[in-house]
Design an enzyme around this catalytic site. Structure first.
Site, PDB file in Angstrom:
ATOM      1  N   ASP A 132     -24.668 -21.559  -8.968  1.00  0.00           N
ATOM      2  CA  ASP A 132     -25.513 -20.749  -8.085  1.00  0.00           C
ATOM      3  C   ASP A 132     -26.820 -20.369  -8.755  1.00  0.00           C
ATOM      4  O   ASP A 132     -27.905 -20.470  -8.169  1.00  0.00           O
ATOM      5  CB  ASP A 132     -24.771 -19.479  -7.652  1.00  0.00           C
ATOM      6  CG  ASP A 132     -23.417 -19.776  -7.053  1.00  0.00           C
ATOM      7  OD1 ASP A 132     -23.154 -20.952  -6.732  1.00  0.00           O
ATOM      8  OD2 ASP A 132     -22.613 -18.836  -6.909  1.00  0.00           O
ATOM      9  N   TYR A 154     -10.803 -16.112  -6.574  1.00  0.00           N
ATOM     10  CA  TYR A 154     -11.657 -17.005  -7.366  1.00  0.00           C
ATOM     11  C   TYR A 154     -11.155 -17.081  -8.806  1.00  0.00           C
ATOM     12  O   TYR A 154     -10.978 -18.170  -9.362  1.00  0.00           O
ATOM     13  CB  TYR A 154     -13.101 -16.492  -7.319  1.00  0.00           C
ATOM     14  CG  TYR A 154     -14.086 -17.397  -8.015  1.00  0.00           C
ATOM     15  CD1 TYR A 154     -14.678 -18.458  -7.343  1.00  0.00           C
ATOM     16  CD2 TYR A 154     -14.417 -17.203  -9.354  1.00  0.00           C
ATOM     17  CE1 TYR A 154     -15.580 -19.298  -7.971  1.00  0.00           C
ATOM     18  CE2 TYR A 154     -15.311 -18.035  -9.998  1.00  0.00           C
ATOM     19  CZ  TYR A 154     -15.888 -19.076  -9.305  1.00  0.00           C
ATOM     20  OH  TYR A 154     -16.769 -19.915  -9.937  1.00  0.00           O
TER      21      TYR A 154
HETATM   22  C1  GLA Z   1     -19.028 -19.550  -6.311  1.00  0.00           C
HETATM   23  C2  GLA Z   1     -19.360 -19.503  -7.792  1.00  0.00           C
HETATM   24  C3  GLA Z   1     -19.863 -20.858  -8.291  1.00  0.00           C
HETATM   25  C4  GLA Z   1     -18.911 -21.993  -7.883  1.00  0.00           C
HETATM   26  C5  GLA Z   1     -18.571 -21.891  -6.401  1.00  0.00           C
HETATM   27  C6  GLA Z   1     -17.524 -22.888  -6.000  1.00  0.00           C
HETATM   28  O1  GLA Z   1     -20.193 -19.742  -5.571  1.00  0.00           O
HETATM   29  O2  GLA Z   1     -20.320 -18.513  -8.059  1.00  0.00           O
HETATM   30  O3  GLA Z   1     -20.050 -20.826  -9.687  1.00  0.00           O
HETATM   31  O4  GLA Z   1     -17.765 -21.981  -8.682  1.00  0.00           O
HETATM   32  O5  GLA Z   1     -18.116 -20.593  -6.046  1.00  0.00           O
HETATM   33  O6  GLA Z   1     -17.995 -24.185  -6.142  1.00  0.00           O
END
Ligand code: GLA
Length: 404
Positions: free
Chosen positions: A180, A230
């Site tokens: 991101d 996550y």
């Molecule tokens: C979130 C995290 C990223 C990545 C995505 C999944 O956006 O911040 O670093 O792991 O999930 O691809």
């Protein structure tokens, strides 16, 4: 049915005008940083994988001016409370929640021995929060760009992304990968960013055909990444890698995963199958894109979605519905491919499609979604846009004075 993107000059005017009316001061710096979507390569940035995000035409904009104190006084369009952050002391996690992204970024500068003067700031954003579009990374990267100018420091895109990622880890307590923040700092008009998350190198992949666009459909369903799903997925992949006996996912083949299957928890097996498959799909998607093979690109996007739904279990009925509807519209109706994008558990999908059919596709997606769930998704179109940067203050058109 397509929601328009507020043009950057309008966001800049709003931020400057609000700074003036809240604090009675004129901005001396305006910084902007975009959100992102990911075309393919999901949940593998923390697995040494390849990802293919791009910065979108929606951003966080901060207008600011030094105030001669030891405090950052921050007002925003999304929280009437605002925040006051001491800039002369060690940063701590506090409230409101969004202020922790700024505290984390200030901390990152302080850790590099750079002292932060007090400033007044007003923040506006065209990124919906909780939509999987990296509004937090955009806030971090806009703040870091502002602080570079305020302190006369030039970090460069890579270090700025790493500083922002650490802010997210330590102050928002989300153990995110690098995608991101990289997308927000490295973004470039008409380019996708292929990031090799093992080497940290990136390559720009042209996406300049005006006949194509990407629809971003926000389900308006969100589960915060800090809720634990996550972090749990990330831990699953660490367990999977350990079971294969390798030190990097890049050295693991599907045969290795199959060979380790019997000794593995079956959930860990499925997570591992996603990681190895998704790394291959991302490489395949870049090759397909480069040779203009859209049927193959679309196939890989749907396959990626299915793997995230079935093996990685980060999708939800709302995301699945949007992807299934896009698939039903199909190539005849202008759709090349669709999948969920970002962390999942709600958030948004991306639909790669013919630009001239985007309106009709969005209308069909809204209609079907509303019939199923009783409320409408928000859909906008975005092509790849520029990354974090400073904006000039005088020009009504907002010239870019420095690309970072
Ligand atoms: C979130 C995290 C990223 C990545 C995505 C999944 O956006 O911040 O670093 O792991 O999930 O691809």
């Amino acid at each position: 049915m397509l929601t328009p993107n507020t043009p950057l000059p309008a966001l800049v005017s709003e931020a400057k005008d609000e700074l003036q009316s809240r604090f009675g001061v004129s901005a001396s710096i305006v910084a902007a940083a975009p959100g992102r979507v990911n075309l393919i390569g999901e949940h593998i940035d923390y697995c040494d994988g390849f990802v293919l995000p791009f910065a979108i035409e929606r951003a966080v904009v901060i207008a600011a001016v030094p105030n001669g104190t030891n405090e950052a006084r921050i007002a925003t369009a999304f929280d009437s409370e605002g925040a006051v952050i001491p800039t002369g002391t060690t940063q701590e996690i506090s409230t409101p929640k969004w202020s922790n992204y700024l505290r984390g970024v200030i901390h990152g500068f302080q850790q590099r021995g750079i002292s932060i003067p007090g400033f007044d700031a007003f923040i506006v954003s065209s990124l919906p929060g909780g939509a999987g579009l990296s509004s937090s990374a955009a806030l971090e990267c806009a703040a870091a760009t502002l602080l570079e100018e305020l302190t006369g420091t030039e970090l460069g895109s890579r270090e700025k992304a790493l500083l922002a990622q650490k802010a997210e880890h330590d102050f928002a307590e989300v153990p995110c990968g690098i995608m991101d923040q990289f997308a927000s700092t490295f973004g470039k008009e008409d380019q996708l960013i292929l990031i090799d998350c093992r080497s940290g190198e990136s390559e720009m992949v042209p996406f300049a055909d005006p006949a194509l666009t990407i629809l971003v459909s926000n389900t308006k369903v969100s589960h915060e990444l800090s809720d634990g799903g996550y972090a749990e997925r990330r831990k699953n992949t660490e367990d999977g890698l350990a079971a294969t006996g390798k030190s990097s996912w890049r050295d693991v083949t599907m045969t290795d995963v199959e060979a380790a299957r019997t000794g593995m928890d079956q959930t860990i097996f499925r997570r591992s199958r996603h990681v190895v498959g998704e790394i291959d799909r991302t490489i395949g998607a870049v090759e397909a894109l480069k040779r203009g093979d859209f049927p193959e690109l679309g196939r890989l996007m749907y396959e990626s979605h299915n793997s995230l739904r079935d093996d990685f279990e980060v999708s939800c009925p709302e995301l699945d519905h949007l992807v299934a509807t896009a698939a039903e519209i199909g190539r005849q109706g202008g759709v090349i491919g669709a999948r969920m994008t970002g962390g999942g558990f709600g958030g948004s999908t991306v639909t790669l499609c013919d630009a001239e059919k985007a309106e009709a596709i969005a209308a069909a997606l809204v209609k079907s979604y509303e019939a199923e769930f009783g409320f409408a998704p928000e859909i906008f179109a975005s092509r790849p846009a520029d990354g974090a940067r400073l904006l000039t203050l005088s020009s009504p058109q907002v010239d870019i004075v420095r690309m970072l």
